[in-house]
Write a protein that holds these residues in place. Sequence first.
Motif, PDB file in Angstrom:
ATOM      1  N   PRO A 124      -4.597   7.047   1.439  1.00 53.16           N
ATOM      2  CA  PRO A 124      -4.632   8.428   1.929  1.00 53.16           C
ATOM      3  C   PRO A 124      -4.850   8.464   3.443  1.00 53.16           C
ATOM      4  CG  PRO A 124      -6.012   8.182  -0.026  1.00 53.16           C
ATOM      5  CD  PRO A 124      -5.630   6.793   0.415  1.00 53.16           C
ATOM      6  N   PRO A 125      -4.277   9.467   4.110  1.00 51.66           N
ATOM      7  CA  PRO A 125      -4.474   9.564   5.563  1.00 51.66           C
ATOM      8  C   PRO A 125      -5.928   9.839   5.909  1.00 51.66           C
ATOM      9  CG  PRO A 125      -3.404  11.545   4.701  1.00 51.66           C
ATOM     10  CD  PRO A 125      -3.434  10.558   3.583  1.00 51.66           C
ATOM     11  N   ALA A 126      -6.374   9.230   6.992  1.00 51.00           N
ATOM     12  CA  ALA A 126      -7.747   9.429   7.449  1.00 51.00           C
ATOM     13  C   ALA A 126      -7.722   9.650   8.953  1.00 51.00           C
ATOM     14  CB  ALA A 126      -8.610   8.223   7.088  1.00 51.00           C
ATOM     15  N   PRO A 127      -8.224  10.813   9.420  1.00 53.04           N
ATOM     16  CA  PRO A 127      -8.825  11.873   8.607  1.00 53.04           C
ATOM     17  C   PRO A 127      -7.766  12.649   7.820  1.00 53.04           C
ATOM     18  CG  PRO A 127      -8.660  12.570  10.884  1.00 53.04           C
ATOM     19  CD  PRO A 127      -8.235  11.128  10.856  1.00 53.04           C
ATOM     20  N   ALA A 218       1.821  13.395   7.124  1.00 51.24           N
ATOM     21  CA  ALA A 218       1.082  12.366   6.390  1.00 51.24           C
ATOM     22  C   ALA A 218       0.562  12.927   5.076  1.00 51.24           C
ATOM     23  CB  ALA A 218      -0.081  11.850   7.240  1.00 51.24           C
ATOM     24  N   GLY A 219       0.084  14.160   5.112  1.00 53.08           N
ATOM     25  CA  GLY A 219      -0.448  14.773   3.897  1.00 53.08           C
ATOM     26  C   GLY A 219       0.598  14.947   2.828  1.00 53.08           C
ATOM     27  N   PRO A 245       8.985   5.501  16.720  1.00 49.66           N
ATOM     28  CA  PRO A 245       7.804   4.677  16.441  1.00 49.66           C
ATOM     29  C   PRO A 245       6.689   5.454  15.758  1.00 49.66           C
ATOM     30  CG  PRO A 245       7.962   5.180  18.798  1.00 49.66           C
ATOM     31  CD  PRO A 245       9.242   5.629  18.171  1.00 49.66           C
ATOM     32  N   THR A 246       6.631   6.756  15.952  1.00 53.98           N
ATOM     33  CA  THR A 246       5.569   7.565  15.335  1.00 53.98           C
ATOM     34  C   THR A 246       5.675   7.533  13.822  1.00 53.98           C
ATOM     35  OG1 THR A 246       5.471   9.027  17.248  1.00 53.98           O
ATOM     36  CG2 THR A 246       4.553   9.861  15.190  1.00 53.98           C
ATOM     37  N   SER A 247       6.883   7.785  13.291  1.00 50.45           N
ATOM     38  CA  SER A 247       7.040   7.791  11.840  1.00 50.45           C
ATOM     39  C   SER A 247       6.882   6.390  11.260  1.00 50.45           C
ATOM     40  CB  SER A 247       8.400   8.380  11.450  1.00 50.45           C
ATOM     41  OG  SER A 247       9.462   7.579  11.931  1.00 50.45           O
ATOM     42  N   ASN A 248       7.367   5.374  11.966  1.00 49.90           N
ATOM     43  CA  ASN A 248       7.203   4.006  11.480  1.00 49.90           C
ATOM     44  C   ASN A 248       5.729   3.642  11.348  1.00 49.90           C
ATOM     45  OD1 ASN A 248       9.872   2.156  11.411  1.00 49.90           O
ATOM     46  ND2 ASN A 248      10.154   3.806  12.875  1.00 49.90           N
ATOM     47  N   ALA A 249       4.932   4.018  12.313  1.00 50.00           N
ATOM     48  CA  ALA A 249       3.505   3.734  12.251  1.00 50.00           C
ATOM     49  C   ALA A 249       2.821   4.547  11.157  1.00 50.00           C
ATOM     50  CB  ALA A 249       2.865   4.029  13.609  1.00 50.00           C
ATOM     51  N   LEU A 250       3.226   5.812  11.003  1.00 52.31           N
ATOM     52  CA  LEU A 250       2.632   6.681   9.986  1.00 52.31           C
ATOM     53  C   LEU A 250       2.810   6.089   8.592  1.00 52.31           C
ATOM     54  CD1 LEU A 250       1.628   9.300   8.624  1.00 52.31           C
ATOM     55  CD2 LEU A 250       3.945  10.211   8.918  1.00 52.31           C
ATOM     56  N   TYR A 251       4.024   5.716   8.244  1.00 50.31           N
ATOM     57  CA  TYR A 251       4.280   5.231   6.891  1.00 50.31           C
ATOM     58  C   TYR A 251       3.544   3.925   6.615  1.00 50.31           C
ATOM     59  CZ  TYR A 251       7.841   8.841   6.955  1.00 50.31           C
ATOM     60  OH  TYR A 251       8.490  10.045   7.045  1.00 50.31           O
TER      61      TYR A 251
END
Length: 272
Positions: A124-127, A218-219, A245-251
Amino acid sequence: MTWSFTDSAAAFRAAAAEHLAADPARNTAVLTLVDRAGRLGWWEEADGTVTGVLAVAPAGVPALGVMTEEAARALALPGGLSCGEEPTQVGGETAAVEAYAEATGRPWTPAVRLRLFRLGELTPPAPAPAGTARLATGADVPLVAAWTGEYAVAIGEEHAGDYTGFVTERISEGRLWLWEGPDGRPVSMAAVSRTSGGQVRLHLVYTPPAERGRGYAAGVTEAVSRAALDAGAPQVLLFTDLANPTSNALYQRLGYRPVTDHLRVAFTGLAR
């Protein structure tokens, strides 16, 4: 060694079942197109073993599945990939696409570079972002259709005009989720494909520009991923644009791990 082609999903599955089942993740693009493809193909070695597959999307763009570079180059021969008209774009695993593109002798340019990810342990995403996830309903169709058009433009595709049927299918089948912000408004969306060959794939992950930077993507991605796991999906996959790069890091923070790289090329002229 030869390519065989059909417009019958049943015939294709019968011929290529073992090859598709051996690596459904890497064959995800073909698997998700089988039932609506205009043309399907499989490459057989001299002993009859299938070592390559492809599907031509309704828009006419071929998707190359797992195949040898030899099979990819053979597609450039007469009676190969072209069926009366040379494709303007081709996508698939990078090595196969490059082998085919070079063999055609046509000038080409990379259109987009993608990375295929597979979910490992969902984190789960934090925060946690403010708000909550919910399944989209029929009342959400106009909003989701508008967002889908924006999403298409954002990833460099041509706007199809009316996405009502496209999103209604996903909503009616319980495959599209929304994230509602603190005030109850939908602020992000994500969908999942039907299960095919032991895999499902996330798509339509989109947050309007005004709502970005708050963790909503992310949620909703975590919610859709968890729903897919709870429904028994053996493998949960998604593609990312390597230029983002933002989405790659998120996943990857959510537990997705790289599988292989894909390339879509655009042909810019005839054979030299």
